[in-house]
Enzyme design. Structure first.
Site, PDB file in Angstrom:
ATOM      1  N   ASN A   8       0.863  -1.185   0.000  1.00 42.29           N
ATOM      2  CA  ASN A   8       0.000   0.000   0.000  1.00 42.29           C
ATOM      3  C   ASN A   8       0.898   1.232   0.000  1.00 42.29           C
ATOM      4  O   ASN A   8       1.508   1.558   1.019  1.00 42.29           O
ATOM      5  CB  ASN A   8      -0.901  -0.016   1.242  1.00 42.29           C
ATOM      6  CG  ASN A   8      -1.711   1.265   1.368  1.00 42.29           C
ATOM      7  OD1 ASN A   8      -1.843   2.016   0.401  1.00 42.29           O
ATOM      8  ND2 ASN A   8      -2.244   1.520   2.555  1.00 42.29           N
ATOM      9  N   TRP A   9       0.942   1.901  -1.133  1.00 46.97           N
ATOM     10  CA  TRP A   9       1.831   3.067  -1.255  1.00 46.97           C
ATOM     11  C   TRP A   9       1.196   4.364  -0.754  1.00 46.97           C
ATOM     12  O   TRP A   9       1.825   5.424  -0.826  1.00 46.97           O
ATOM     13  CB  TRP A   9       2.270   3.227  -2.714  1.00 46.97           C
ATOM     14  CG  TRP A   9       3.356   2.272  -3.111  1.00 46.97           C
ATOM     15  CD1 TRP A   9       3.979   1.362  -2.305  1.00 46.97           C
ATOM     16  CD2 TRP A   9       3.948   2.131  -4.409  1.00 46.97           C
ATOM     17  NE1 TRP A   9       4.925   0.663  -3.033  1.00 46.97           N
ATOM     18  CE2 TRP A   9       4.923   1.120  -4.321  1.00 46.97           C
ATOM     19  CE3 TRP A   9       3.757   2.763  -5.642  1.00 46.97           C
ATOM     20  CZ2 TRP A   9       5.704   0.723  -5.413  1.00 46.97           C
ATOM     21  CZ3 TRP A   9       4.517   2.373  -6.732  1.00 46.97           C
ATOM     22  CH2 TRP A   9       5.481   1.367  -6.605  1.00 46.97           C
ATOM     23  N   LYS A  10      -0.044   4.313  -0.324  1.00 51.83           N
ATOM     24  CA  LYS A  10      -0.733   5.505   0.193  1.00 51.83           C
ATOM     25  C   LYS A  10      -0.550   6.672  -0.791  1.00 51.83           C
ATOM     26  O   LYS A  10      -0.526   6.444  -2.004  1.00 51.83           O
ATOM     27  CB  LYS A  10      -0.225   5.843   1.594  1.00 51.83           C
ATOM     28  CG  LYS A  10      -0.213   4.615   2.505  1.00 51.83           C
ATOM     29  CD  LYS A  10       0.068   4.943   3.938  1.00 51.83           C
ATOM     30  CE  LYS A  10       0.279   3.674   4.724  1.00 51.83           C
ATOM     31  NZ  LYS A  10      -0.311   3.701   6.033  1.00 51.83           N
ATOM     32  N   HIS A  93      -9.708   0.656   3.979  1.00 49.58           N
ATOM     33  CA  HIS A  93      -8.476   0.859   4.759  1.00 49.58           C
ATOM     34  C   HIS A  93      -8.799   1.773   5.947  1.00 49.58           C
ATOM     35  O   HIS A  93      -9.659   2.663   5.836  1.00 49.58           O
ATOM     36  CB  HIS A  93      -7.395   1.480   3.874  1.00 49.58           C
ATOM     37  CG  HIS A  93      -6.056   1.528   4.537  1.00 49.58           C
ATOM     38  ND1 HIS A  93      -5.707   2.536   5.396  1.00 49.58           N
ATOM     39  CD2 HIS A  93      -5.002   0.684   4.494  1.00 49.58           C
ATOM     40  CE1 HIS A  93      -4.482   2.306   5.855  1.00 49.58           C
ATOM     41  NE2 HIS A  93      -4.033   1.190   5.318  1.00 49.58           N
ATOM     42  N   GLY A 169       1.616   2.126  10.622  1.00 53.09           N
ATOM     43  CA  GLY A 169       2.492   3.294  10.535  1.00 53.09           C
ATOM     44  C   GLY A 169       3.060   3.746  11.865  1.00 53.09           C
ATOM     45  O   GLY A 169       3.598   4.848  11.978  1.00 53.09           O
ATOM     46  N   GLY A 226       2.733  -1.152   4.315  1.00 53.93           N
ATOM     47  CA  GLY A 226       2.751   0.266   3.968  1.00 53.93           C
ATOM     48  C   GLY A 226       4.184   0.760   3.824  1.00 53.93           C
ATOM     49  O   GLY A 226       4.834   0.575   2.795  1.00 53.93           O
ATOM     50  N   GLY A 227       4.705   1.371   4.882  1.00 52.87           N
ATOM     51  CA  GLY A 227       6.023   2.022   4.850  1.00 52.87           C
ATOM     52  C   GLY A 227       7.133   1.186   4.214  1.00 52.87           C
ATOM     53  O   GLY A 227       7.882   1.675   3.355  1.00 52.87           O
TER      54      GLY A 227
HETATM   55  C1  PEP Z   1      -0.938   0.053   5.674  1.00 52.48           C
HETATM   56  O1  PEP Z   1      -0.925   1.207   5.301  1.00 52.48           O
HETATM   57  O2  PEP Z   1      -1.839  -0.702   5.289  1.00 52.48           O
HETATM   58  C2  PEP Z   1       0.120  -0.413   6.585  1.00 52.48           C
HETATM   59  C3  PEP Z   1       0.022  -1.611   7.065  1.00 52.48           C
HETATM   60  O3  PEP Z   1       1.127   0.474   6.857  1.00 52.48           O
HETATM   61  P1  PEP Z   1       2.508   0.180   7.666  1.00 52.48           P
HETATM   62  O4  PEP Z   1       3.060  -1.112   7.095  1.00 52.48           O
HETATM   63  O5  PEP Z   1       3.378   1.344   7.372  1.00 52.48           O
HETATM   64  O6  PEP Z   1       2.146   0.031   9.089  1.00 52.48           O
END
Ligand code: PEP
Length: 241
Positions: A8-10, A93, A169, A226-227
């Site tokens: 998930n690149w947001k 999400h 996050g 995500g990150g």
């Molecule tokens: C996400 O945005 O779905 C996520 C799991 O982010 P992160 O891995 O940065 O916690």
């Protein structure tokens, strides 16, 4: 069950950065032990589509509306995702629920609409810290699944991403024990609702150094990252577990 590693690149990566990422990532993608799925931001979807043509790497949108077209200023069309060759749509999400006020009823419409187009919804569920501390996790997840899948077609694929809101996050990953217990609960709820075949991904601060311990837990069929999905090195290491 085949594992899924989703990114998930947001609201990160421009089209140029998207093309640069995939030029490098394609060199290491064969190390992945499961299906790879990328969710770039909407304006970078065409760059992803062009970069990934001819590969087995899948991609999709981070959100869509539940109609293909019309007077819905600012929304994304799942029909466009389909036309560009996408396979998935991320739905519900926690950032969409919290920042954009998405309800379970709206999420249910989106799940059904994407399935109807032949796309696979990846439905995100998860409890807040307050809900976990008050021992409401099971009830919250049961409600999100019951309502979010209320209009879903049991004969078509749907992927579930369990993402505790307090772990997204924040660098605070759920422990392997918490993941084992909660994924077993999610599996049991899904079985009761007729979706026992749905893969269940874990998401929330997954990193190369915790991925191996988490993937071994029961009913963990992959990750939503995500990150750590923004760098070729860290995401390819996670996808190689
Ligand atoms: C996400 O945005 O779905 C996520 C799991 O982010 P992160 O891995 O940065 O916690």
């Amino acid at each position: 069950m085949k594992k899924i590693f989703a990114a998930n690149w947001k609201l990160f990566k421009t089209p140029k950065e998207t093309r640069e990422f995939f030029a490098q990532f394609k060199e290491v993608a064969n190390k992945a032990t499961g299906e790879l799925v990328f969710f770039p931001s909407a304006i970078s979807l065409e760059a992803a589509s062009t970069s990934l043509t001819g590969t087995t790497i899948k991609w999709g949108a981070q959100n869509c509306y539940f109609q293909a077209s019309g007077a819905f200023t600012g929304e994304n069309s799942a029909q466009v995702v389909k036309e560009l060759g996408g396979s998935y749509v991320l739905i519900g999400h926690s950032e969409r629920r919290k920042i954009f006020g998405e309800t379970d009823a709206l999420i249910a419409e989106k799940v059904a609409f994407t399935q109807g187009l032949g796309l696979t919804p990846m439905l995100c569920i998860g409890e807040t810290l307050e809900e976990r501390e008050a021992s409401h996790t099971f009830r919250v997840l049961e409600t999100q699944l019951y309502l979010g899948l209320a209009k879903a077609d049991k004969t078509k694929p749907v992927v579930i991403a369990y993402e505790p809101v307090w772990a997204i996050g924040t660098g605070k990953v759920a422990t392997p024990e918490q993941v084992a217990e909660t994924h077993t609960d999610v599996f049991n709820i899904l079985s009761k609702l007729g979706f026992a075949q749905s893969p269940i991904l874990y998401g929330g601060s997954v990193k190369p150094d915790n991925a191996a311990g988490l993937i071994k837990q029961p009913h963990v069929n992959g990750f939503l990252v995500g990150g750590a999905s923004l760098e070729v090195k860290s995401f390819s290491e996670i996808a190689a577990v």
